[in-house]
Design an enzyme around this catalytic site. Structure first.
Site, short mmCIF file in Angstrom:
data_model
loop_
_atom_site.label_atom_id
_atom_site.label_comp_id
_atom_site.label_asym_id
_atom_site.label_seq_id
_atom_site.Cartn_x
_atom_site.Cartn_y
_atom_site.Cartn_z
N PHE A 94 0.84 -1.20 0.00
CA PHE A 94 0.00 0.00 0.00
C PHE A 94 0.87 1.24 0.00
O PHE A 94 1.83 1.34 0.75
CB PHE A 94 -0.93 0.04 1.22
CG PHE A 94 -1.83 1.24 1.23
CD1 PHE A 94 -2.94 1.30 0.41
CD2 PHE A 94 -1.53 2.33 2.03
CE1 PHE A 94 -3.75 2.43 0.39
CE2 PHE A 94 -2.33 3.46 2.02
CZ PHE A 94 -3.46 3.51 1.20
N GLY A 103 7.32 5.98 -7.06
CA GLY A 103 8.13 4.77 -7.18
C GLY A 103 8.21 3.96 -5.90
O GLY A 103 8.98 3.00 -5.82
N TYR A 139 1.32 -4.09 -11.79
CA TYR A 139 1.96 -5.40 -11.66
C TYR A 139 2.40 -5.95 -13.02
O TYR A 139 3.48 -6.52 -13.15
CB TYR A 139 1.05 -6.39 -10.94
CG TYR A 139 0.76 -6.00 -9.51
CD1 TYR A 139 1.73 -5.43 -8.69
CD2 TYR A 139 -0.51 -6.19 -8.97
CE1 TYR A 139 1.46 -5.07 -7.39
CE2 TYR A 139 -0.79 -5.84 -7.66
CZ TYR A 139 0.20 -5.27 -6.88
OH TYR A 139 -0.08 -4.93 -5.59
#
Length: 171
Positions: A94, A103, A139
């Site tokens: 998170f 980043g 992802y």
């Protein structure tokens, strides 16, 4: 506290007991984001025991800037009977909404990948909600692959208790 200094001066490091309130704050914010604002039962005390007690079985890394936890990765070890080696299961990743795009998520995942490499773990795994398009896209962008043949299963509450009762009373 040692860690890696990120480009904006934030520090990525293994969590320390003083981070427990900030970690819990991230967990609560994640629950809100995931549309389950009342689901978190965890407490600072329970989290402190879990992550920093005598025998921790879960771990965390944080990104801290200006004395505040801005992002977390909470994880634990898995074991593959097929490879005969451990891996890492990422329970929560998170980054506070105001901190996204710096980043931090990629840096936290990179840190966990580094632990896998150092320890010879062949897997870093996690789940993502199907509707969470920004996370799914993130992802995919870093090279993660969906495990389309696998479906997560869960038992809780009365169903878990009923299954446990099949073995009769515990000694």
């Amino acid at each position: 506290m040692t860690g890696r200094i990120l480009s904006d001066g934030a520090i990525l490091r293994a969590a320390a007991p003083a981070d427990a309130p900030g970690i819990l704050g991230c967990i609560q914010a994640l629950a809100v984001y995931e549309r389950e604002p009342d689901a978190v039962e965890n407490t600072v005390e329970a989290l402190t025991e879990t992550l920093f007690g005598a025998e921790p079985r879960a771990f965390a890394h944080v990104v801290e800037r200006d004395g505040e936890v801005k992002a977390i990765a909470v994880w634990f070890l898995t074991y593959s009977t097929w490879t005969g080696r451990h891996g890492i299961w990422l329970e929560d990743l998170f980054v506070h909404e105001s901190e996204r795009g710096r980043g931090y998520g990629k840096s936290l995942l990179s840190a966990l990948a580094g632990i896998c490499a150092e320890r010879g773990f062949p897997r870093l795994e996690w789940t993502v909600l199907d509707w969470n398009t920004p996370a799914v896209e993130f992802y995919r962008a870093i090279g993660a692959e969906p495990m389309s043949e696998w479906t997560t299963q869960r038992m809780t509450g009365d169903r878990l208790a009923a299954l446990a009762a099949l073995n009769g009373p515990r000694d």
